[in-house]
Design a protein around this motif. Structure first.
Motif, PDB file in Angstrom:
ATOM      1  N   TRP A  98      71.124 -25.274 -35.130  1.00 60.20           N
ATOM      2  CA  TRP A  98      72.398 -25.324 -35.857  1.00 60.20           C
ATOM      3  C   TRP A  98      72.766 -26.775 -36.162  1.00 60.20           C
ATOM      4  N   HIS A  99      72.633 -27.661 -35.169  1.00 57.07           N
ATOM      5  CA  HIS A  99      72.986 -29.073 -35.382  1.00 57.07           C
ATOM      6  C   HIS A  99      72.088 -29.726 -36.425  1.00 57.07           C
ATOM      7  N   VAL A 100      70.785 -29.429 -36.392  1.00 59.39           N
ATOM      8  CA  VAL A 100      69.870 -29.983 -37.387  1.00 59.39           C
ATOM      9  C   VAL A 100      70.225 -29.423 -38.770  1.00 59.39           C
ATOM     10  N   GLY A 101      70.442 -28.118 -38.858  1.00 56.44           N
ATOM     11  CA  GLY A 101      70.802 -27.498 -40.133  1.00 56.44           C
ATOM     12  C   GLY A 101      72.106 -28.019 -40.690  1.00 56.44           C
ATOM     13  N   ASN A 102      73.051 -28.320 -39.810  1.00 53.65           N
ATOM     14  CA  ASN A 102      74.334 -28.855 -40.221  1.00 53.65           C
ATOM     15  C   ASN A 102      74.184 -30.218 -40.890  1.00 53.65           C
ATOM     16  N   LEU A 137      59.428 -24.054 -33.998  1.00 57.19           N
ATOM     17  CA  LEU A 137      58.354 -23.606 -33.117  1.00 57.19           C
ATOM     18  C   LEU A 137      58.951 -22.667 -32.072  1.00 57.19           C
ATOM     19  N   PRO A 138      58.131 -21.960 -31.293  1.00 61.97           N
ATOM     20  CA  PRO A 138      58.686 -21.014 -30.309  1.00 61.97           C
ATOM     21  C   PRO A 138      59.673 -21.629 -29.314  1.00 61.97           C
ATOM     22  N   ASN A 139      59.417 -22.854 -28.853  1.00 62.10           N
ATOM     23  CA  ASN A 139      60.300 -23.486 -27.870  1.00 62.10           C
ATOM     24  C   ASN A 139      60.714 -24.893 -28.269  1.00 62.10           C
ATOM     25  N   ALA A 140      60.648 -25.193 -29.553  1.00 54.85           N
ATOM     26  CA  ALA A 140      60.953 -26.551 -29.989  1.00 54.85           C
ATOM     27  C   ALA A 140      61.271 -26.580 -31.476  1.00 54.85           C
ATOM     28  N   LEU A 141      61.849 -27.694 -31.889  1.00 54.89           N
ATOM     29  CA  LEU A 141      62.098 -27.993 -33.293  1.00 54.89           C
ATOM     30  C   LEU A 141      61.431 -29.323 -33.604  1.00 54.89           C
ATOM     31  N   PRO A 175      57.885 -28.019 -42.426  1.00 57.15           N
ATOM     32  CA  PRO A 175      59.197 -27.429 -42.167  1.00 57.15           C
ATOM     33  C   PRO A 175      59.385 -26.078 -42.848  1.00 57.15           C
ATOM     34  N   GLU A 176      60.408 -25.376 -42.404  1.00 58.87           N
ATOM     35  CA  GLU A 176      60.800 -24.115 -43.031  1.00 58.87           C
ATOM     36  C   GLU A 176      61.089 -24.377 -44.500  1.00 58.87           C
ATOM     37  N   PRO A 177      60.661 -23.481 -45.389  1.00 58.84           N
ATOM     38  CA  PRO A 177      60.905 -23.720 -46.811  1.00 58.84           C
ATOM     39  C   PRO A 177      62.365 -23.550 -47.213  1.00 58.84           C
ATOM     40  N   SER A 190      65.230 -26.238 -54.102  1.00 59.60           N
ATOM     41  CA  SER A 190      64.923 -26.927 -52.844  1.00 59.60           C
ATOM     42  C   SER A 190      66.140 -27.715 -52.430  1.00 59.60           C
ATOM     43  N   HIS A 191      66.542 -27.570 -51.186  1.00 54.87           N
ATOM     44  CA  HIS A 191      67.675 -28.332 -50.696  1.00 54.87           C
ATOM     45  C   HIS A 191      67.213 -29.692 -50.196  1.00 54.87           C
ATOM     46  N   SER A 192      65.923 -29.928 -50.268  1.00 53.69           N
ATOM     47  CA  SER A 192      65.375 -31.203 -49.846  1.00 53.69           C
ATOM     48  C   SER A 192      65.969 -32.322 -50.688  1.00 53.69           C
ATOM     49  N   HIS A 193      66.090 -33.472 -50.102  1.00 50.49           N
ATOM     50  CA  HIS A 193      66.595 -34.621 -50.830  1.00 50.49           C
ATOM     51  C   HIS A 193      65.475 -35.340 -51.570  1.00 50.49           C
ATOM     52  N   VAL A 194      64.270 -34.787 -51.519  1.00 52.22           N
ATOM     53  CA  VAL A 194      63.146 -35.300 -52.288  1.00 52.22           C
ATOM     54  C   VAL A 194      63.214 -34.626 -53.653  1.00 52.22           C
TER      55      VAL A 194
END
Length: 171
Positions: free
Chosen positions: A97-101, A109-113, A141-143, A151-155
């Protein structure tokens, strides 16, 4: 006399093209994989023109279909990332949530980002209780929810001269 570059006009997602028929590979970091039209150099030195109808994010394992029937495999380059690990699913959801925010590209990943290496994000993730490790791996990363049309990417594809020589991946 100069010859015309082979043109890649179509991208086929991983698993949907004959990967064993690839004549070359193209290895790019995440920031260089959002493209529409650009001259590129494959890992073996082969030059090509990527000429797609619209910009898209190329992913590890995608195939670029050349007009002459040949295929080029897309590879995600090894690059520095921050891996935030936790064994608690609720803590992982909170980290996500914090990264997405922050509208940051994130590999789940199963136990990590994983996020691209950034000291501010690393400190934030550690502050949320994650074990933070700096590693070098391919970043995929997730598309995102709008991957097929936005694309919400800043690229952005317009940030560079589309016909300038493309990024050249290190061996």
């Amino acid at each position: 006399m100069t010859s015309e570059l082979p043109r890649a006009t179509r991208v086929v997602e991983s698993g949907g093209w004959p990967a064993d028929a690839a004549v070359a590979s193209l290895t790019l970091v995440y920031a260089d994989r959002h493209l529409r039209r650009r001259r590129l150099k494959a890992d073996d030195g082969t030059r090509l023109l990527l000429d797609l109808p619209r910009a898209r994010l190329l992913a590890e394992g995608d195939g670029l279909a050349l007009e002459d029937g040949r295929w080029i495999a897309v590879r995600a380059a090894v690059e520095p990332v921050v891996e935030a690990r936790t064994g608690d699913p609720q803590a992982l959801a909170r980290l996500a949530w914090h990264v997405g925010n922050r509208h940051t590209a994130c590999q789940i990943l199963p136990n990590a980002l994983r996020v691209l290496d950034d000291s501010v994000l690393a400190d934030m993730l550690a502050g949320q209780g994650a074990e933070v490790v700096h590693i070098r791996v391919p970043f995929t990363p997730e598309p995102g929810a709008y991957a097929h049309g936005h694309s919400h990417s800043h690229v952005r594809a317009n940030d560079v001269d589309p016909l300038a020589d493309g990024p050249e991946a290190a061996p």
